[in-house]
Scaffold this motif. Structure first.
Motif, PDB file in Angstrom:
ATOM      1  N   GLY A  62     -43.193  -1.581  63.878  1.00  0.00           N
ATOM      2  CA  GLY A  62     -43.683  -0.282  64.333  1.00  0.00           C
ATOM      3  C   GLY A  62     -42.608   0.472  65.109  1.00  0.00           C
ATOM      4  N   VAL A  63     -41.894  -0.240  65.967  1.00  0.00           N
ATOM      5  CA  VAL A  63     -40.814   0.394  66.729  1.00  0.00           C
ATOM      6  C   VAL A  63     -39.702   0.841  65.786  1.00  0.00           C
ATOM      7  N   ALA A  64     -39.299  -0.054  64.888  1.00  0.00           N
ATOM      8  CA  ALA A  64     -38.217   0.275  63.953  1.00  0.00           C
ATOM      9  C   ALA A  64     -38.595   1.483  63.096  1.00  0.00           C
ATOM     10  N   ARG A  65     -39.842   1.538  62.735  1.00  0.00           N
ATOM     11  CA  ARG A  65     -40.327   2.664  61.917  1.00  0.00           C
ATOM     12  C   ARG A  65     -40.148   3.980  62.665  1.00  0.00           C
ATOM     13  N   ARG A  66     -40.488   3.978  63.952  1.00  0.00           N
ATOM     14  CA  ARG A  66     -40.362   5.220  64.718  1.00  0.00           C
ATOM     15  C   ARG A  66     -38.893   5.555  64.969  1.00  0.00           C
ATOM     16  N   VAL A  67     -38.102   4.528  65.193  1.00  0.00           N
ATOM     17  CA  VAL A  67     -36.666   4.778  65.367  1.00  0.00           C
ATOM     18  C   VAL A  67     -36.115   5.432  64.101  1.00  0.00           C
ATOM     19  N   LEU A  68     -36.510   4.883  62.985  1.00  0.00           N
ATOM     20  CA  LEU A  68     -36.047   5.407  61.702  1.00  0.00           C
ATOM     21  C   LEU A  68     -36.517   6.844  61.513  1.00  0.00           C
ATOM     22  N   ILE A 131     -50.151  -3.626  57.476  1.00  0.00           N
ATOM     23  CA  ILE A 131     -49.573  -2.292  57.294  1.00  0.00           C
ATOM     24  C   ILE A 131     -50.249  -1.296  58.230  1.00  0.00           C
ATOM     25  N   ALA A 132     -51.570  -1.428  58.341  1.00  0.00           N
ATOM     26  CA  ALA A 132     -52.303  -0.526  59.235  1.00  0.00           C
ATOM     27  C   ALA A 132     -51.764  -0.637  60.656  1.00  0.00           C
ATOM     28  N   GLU A 133     -51.459  -1.850  61.067  1.00  0.00           N
ATOM     29  CA  GLU A 133     -50.964  -2.046  62.428  1.00  0.00           C
ATOM     30  C   GLU A 133     -49.571  -1.432  62.601  1.00  0.00           C
ATOM     31  N   VAL A 134     -48.754  -1.540  61.572  1.00  0.00           N
ATOM     32  CA  VAL A 134     -47.392  -1.020  61.682  1.00  0.00           C
ATOM     33  C   VAL A 134     -47.379   0.514  61.671  1.00  0.00           C
TER      34      VAL A 134
END
Lengths: 170, 297
Positions: A62-68, A131-134
């Motif tokens: 989840g963090v990596a997704r937002r960073v991206l 996936i929902a959590e991420v």
């Protein structure tokens, strides 16, 4: 266990997975190193919020997704932290095999949301619930997005005369 | 894994976990030499477990507590709690804990406002499993960015709802949230989620997907439940929408896609349009009012 011990354990356990997550979604070792660095910096700053067990990985995704998504980059931080890592990552970045180029083309033609859920399911091997959590949606919404993404990709591939695609349920 | 998943998997450019090289270990050390954020001291958070807000809902109906940490005195609070909800502002998101889902919408709005969020809140009837849930966020007219908006429910939760909310810091558009309250008997539920076209099941011990309309209708009547019908249309781009229809529009031998409770005594039967159902209507013309309609600045 101290916070340092906890962070070291999280880093060592999940560095490979976050590395893969970043490498799959970036086009240069610089960007991959940035995502890894920013993700684990966030984990270090908020180590008390990192869940126990395997859910820690979903939290990191989840963090990596937002960073991206935010493309937050700090040139200074990168210079200090990740230059050597970039060099380490630069060796042998793979490319898509020629016989899969039509799949890559169809995949690239999908909306970003579709690509994201398909990648999380097929590359990271996550279930709809994970996936929902991420991505921060309900389980039902994640299932629905995944279903639609598969159908859209199948439709794009079926435009090729020789393709025969079977849609099944995960 | 189906063919589609296998093809996508074959595109994976990093299929094998990398070894942790010396630079990766150096990165770990370098990160641990950076200062950590100060812990957010909070009177309702201990040991990583979120506890229920320690205010009696009766005694504290008019009590609100705002805690500002390290902010100008006139700026938004970093934490705010009243008898209905507590909100804490973090570096990247707001933590929201709902303690009284049936509270007046103004109690929720004042809490969001206190931490600097311009939102409207509507308390809406929902199915029992969604009571307390934070619905939305909805940005009427469409979110224009930049950034993203979202809600992530956290579990386990000792209150009615625990979650994280993401909103851009300087969002000027109106944002609407819903808070799910228990519906009264027969009251129509607000739809917390889109229907899942891969099939939902409302009935315990009975699968409706793939059965005929007649068979499902008989089962619902046997359970003394009312029946409502929705045609599930699939668009050219593989999107979908549903159309509420009367019993007269539906044939007994059409196939059921799934079922969902519309209220405590009525089940919506989602049906794949059969022969003669045609033509697909304009989705805008058959759209129904949503729970968030009618709220304006």
């Amino acid at each position: 266990m101290t916070q340092r011990d906890r962070f070291e354990a999280v880093y060592d356990a999940y560095y490979p997975a976050i590395h893969q997550y970043a490498a799959r979604r970036t086009s240069s070792p610089d960007d991959t190193a940035d995502i890894i660095s920013e993700t684990f910096l966030t984990a270090w700053r908020r180590i008390g919020d990192v869940p126990e067990g395997d859910r820690a990985l979903l939290w990191l995704y989840g963090v990596a997704r937002r960073v991206l998504a935010n493309q937050r980059r700090s040139a200074t931080r990168r210079a200090v932290l990740v230059d050597r890592l970039r060099d380490e990552l630069a060796a042998g970045r793979p490319v898509t095999p020629v016989d899969l180029e039509h799949v890559q083309t169809a995949f690239d033609a999908l909306p970003g949301r579709d690509r994201e859920v398909l990648a999380l399911a097929c590359w990271e091997g996550l279930t709809s619930e994970e996936i929902a959590e991420v991505v921060g949606c309900t389980r039902i919404a994640a299932r629905s997005r995944l279903h639609r993404a598969r159908k859209r990709l199948a439709a794009l591939l079926e435009r090729r005369p020789s393709s025969t695609i079977a849609m099944g349920e995960a | 894994m189906n063919d589609i998943d296998r093809l996508v998997k074959a595109l994976d450019l990093a299929p094998h976990p990398p070894a942790q090289g010396p630079a990766a270990r150096e990165l770990r050390t370098a990160i641990m030499e950076t200062p950590q954020a100060r812990g957010r001291s909070s009177w309702f958070r201990r040991g990583g477990v979120r506890l229920p807000v320690l205010i009696s809902a009766v005694a504290a109906a008019a009590v609100a507590i705002a805690v500002g940490v390290g902010l100008p005195s006139r700026g938004p609070a970093t934490e705010y709690a009243n008898a209905a909800v507590s909100i804490a502002r973090g570096d990247e998101y707001f933590s929201v804990t709902i303690t009284d889902p049936a509270a007046d919408h103004r109690r929720f709005e004042e809490a969001f406002r206190a931490v600097g969020l311009k939102v409207r809140v509507k308390v809406v009837p929902v199915a029992p499993e969604h009571v307390g849930m934070l619905l939305g966020p909805i940005v009427p007219g469409g979110f224009k960015g930049p950034g993203s908006v979202g809600v992530h429910e956290m579990t386990p939760c000792a209150s009615a709802f625990c979650g994280k909310v993401w909103l851009p810091a300087n969002l000027s558009q109106l944002v609407v949230f819903g808070v799910g309250r228990p519906a009264r008997a027969g009251e129509t539920y607000a739809e917390a989620d889109l229907y899942d076209p891969s099939g939902e099941e409302a009935l315990k011990g009975y699968t409706t997907r793939g059965k005929t309309v007649a068979a499902v209708r008989d089962e619902l009547r046997r359970r003394e439940l009312k029946v409502a019908y929705r045609l599930l249309w699939v668009t050219e781009d593989n999107g979908f929408f549903d159309e509420v229809v009367s019993a007269g529009r539906v044939k007994d031998d059409w196939i059921v896609n799934g079922t969902r409770f519309r209220s405590s005594d009525t089940v919506d039967v989602y049906i794949d349009p059969g022969p003669g159902a045609g033509p697909m209507p304009d989705s805008r013309e058959v759209a129904r009012p949503e729970w968030y309609d009618g709220l304006t600045d």
